[in-house]
Design a protein around this motif. Sequence first.
Motif, PDB file in Angstrom:
ATOM      1  N   PHE A  72       0.856  -1.181   0.000  1.00  0.00           N
ATOM      2  CA  PHE A  72       0.000   0.000   0.000  1.00  0.00           C
ATOM      3  C   PHE A  72       0.893   1.233   0.000  1.00  0.00           C
ATOM      4  CE2 PHE A  72      -2.335  -3.230   2.466  1.00  0.00           C
ATOM      5  CZ  PHE A  72      -3.511  -3.295   1.736  1.00  0.00           C
ATOM      6  N   ARG A  73       0.555   2.228  -0.831  1.00  0.00           N
ATOM      7  CA  ARG A  73       1.244   3.519  -0.782  1.00  0.00           C
ATOM      8  C   ARG A  73       0.274   4.484  -0.096  1.00  0.00           C
ATOM      9  NH1 ARG A  73       3.382   4.635  -5.863  1.00  0.00           N
ATOM     10  NH2 ARG A  73       5.474   4.206  -5.119  1.00  0.00           N
ATOM     11  N   ILE A  74       0.621   4.894   1.128  1.00  0.00           N
ATOM     12  CA  ILE A  74      -0.246   5.739   1.945  1.00  0.00           C
ATOM     13  C   ILE A  74       0.343   7.151   1.994  1.00  0.00           C
ATOM     14  CG2 ILE A  74      -1.262   6.064   4.233  1.00  0.00           C
ATOM     15  CD1 ILE A  74      -0.829   3.008   4.673  1.00  0.00           C
ATOM     16  N   PRO A  75      -0.393   8.139   1.464  1.00  0.00           N
ATOM     17  CA  PRO A  75       0.104   9.520   1.509  1.00  0.00           C
ATOM     18  C   PRO A  75       0.313   9.976   2.958  1.00  0.00           C
ATOM     19  CG  PRO A  75      -1.855   9.354   0.126  1.00  0.00           C
ATOM     20  CD  PRO A  75      -1.705   8.050   0.842  1.00  0.00           C
ATOM     21  N   ASN A  76       1.428  10.677   3.169  1.00  0.00           N
ATOM     22  CA  ASN A  76       1.747  11.158   4.511  1.00  0.00           C
ATOM     23  C   ASN A  76       2.513  12.473   4.404  1.00  0.00           C
ATOM     24  OD1 ASN A  76       1.834  11.033   7.345  1.00  0.00           O
ATOM     25  ND2 ASN A  76       3.866  10.114   7.303  1.00  0.00           N
ATOM     26  N   ASP A  80       5.406   9.390   1.232  1.00  0.00           N
ATOM     27  CA  ASP A  80       4.394   8.342   1.207  1.00  0.00           C
ATOM     28  C   ASP A  80       4.923   7.150   1.986  1.00  0.00           C
ATOM     29  OD1 ASP A  80       2.735   9.842  -0.455  1.00  0.00           O
ATOM     30  OD2 ASP A  80       3.523   8.935  -2.287  1.00  0.00           O
ATOM     31  N   LEU A  81       4.053   6.534   2.758  1.00  0.00           N
ATOM     32  CA  LEU A  81       4.429   5.334   3.492  1.00  0.00           C
ATOM     33  C   LEU A  81       4.165   4.119   2.615  1.00  0.00           C
ATOM     34  CD1 LEU A  81       2.732   6.144   6.925  1.00  0.00           C
ATOM     35  CD2 LEU A  81       5.093   6.605   6.237  1.00  0.00           C
ATOM     36  N   ILE A  82       5.112   3.220   2.561  1.00  0.00           N
ATOM     37  CA  ILE A  82       4.950   1.967   1.835  1.00  0.00           C
ATOM     38  C   ILE A  82       4.792   0.866   2.880  1.00  0.00           C
ATOM     39  CG2 ILE A  82       5.975   0.333   0.213  1.00  0.00           C
ATOM     40  CD1 ILE A  82       5.227   3.116  -0.971  1.00  0.00           C
ATOM     41  N   ILE A 103      -1.478   4.736  11.205  1.00  0.00           N
ATOM     42  CA  ILE A 103      -2.839   5.096  11.611  1.00  0.00           C
ATOM     43  C   ILE A 103      -3.084   6.585  11.374  1.00  0.00           C
ATOM     44  CG2 ILE A 103      -4.429   5.255  13.568  1.00  0.00           C
ATOM     45  CD1 ILE A 103      -2.964   2.727  14.699  1.00  0.00           C
ATOM     46  N   ASN A 104      -2.141   7.427  11.793  1.00  0.00           N
ATOM     47  CA  ASN A 104      -2.292   8.881  11.621  1.00  0.00           C
ATOM     48  C   ASN A 104      -2.398   9.263  10.144  1.00  0.00           C
ATOM     49  OD1 ASN A 104      -2.171   9.179  14.389  1.00  0.00           O
ATOM     50  ND2 ASN A 104      -0.014   9.747  14.409  1.00  0.00           N
ATOM     51  N   LYS A 108      -5.902  10.947   7.960  1.00  0.00           N
ATOM     52  CA  LYS A 108      -5.867  12.212   7.216  1.00  0.00           C
ATOM     53  C   LYS A 108      -6.416  12.089   5.801  1.00  0.00           C
ATOM     54  CE  LYS A 108      -1.757  13.689   9.683  1.00  0.00           C
ATOM     55  NZ  LYS A 108      -0.314  13.871   9.546  1.00  0.00           N
ATOM     56  N   ILE A 109      -6.586  10.881   5.314  1.00  0.00           N
ATOM     57  CA  ILE A 109      -7.020  10.678   3.923  1.00  0.00           C
ATOM     58  C   ILE A 109      -8.523  10.923   3.801  1.00  0.00           C
ATOM     59  CG2 ILE A 109      -7.285   8.985   2.075  1.00  0.00           C
ATOM     60  CD1 ILE A 109      -4.745   7.661   3.086  1.00  0.00           C
TER      61      ILE A 109
END
Length: 113
Positions: A72-76, A80-82, A103-104, A108-109
Amino acid sequence: MFYKKNDICVDLLQMVEYFRSEEEKDAFFEWFTLALTNVEIINKLRHVEICHICNEFMTLKSTGKKFSSYEFRIPNGESDLIVSSAILHFISVHNLIPNKVIINALEKIKPIF
């Protein structure tokens, strides 16, 4: 593997805290999987990983079905967190709580409707 220069790979071996109850875990997992529907899936592979905790194939507790490896590529913010799909097994089977940074970032998404 397809990564961008601002990607940060999250080490899931740092998941060391446990949910206090199955109910707490189940409620979190429902939110978590829903939140993940709003992020990009990358690096889909055809193999199924073996869990380093239980030495079994990666499965979901609810179905018992194996799932293949992906991330998963999670915008942060500026990065981005992988996060490996193994996180789904670690939460559902081993009751491990994800790192707060994951989690944080998911909180935010904005949901996609």
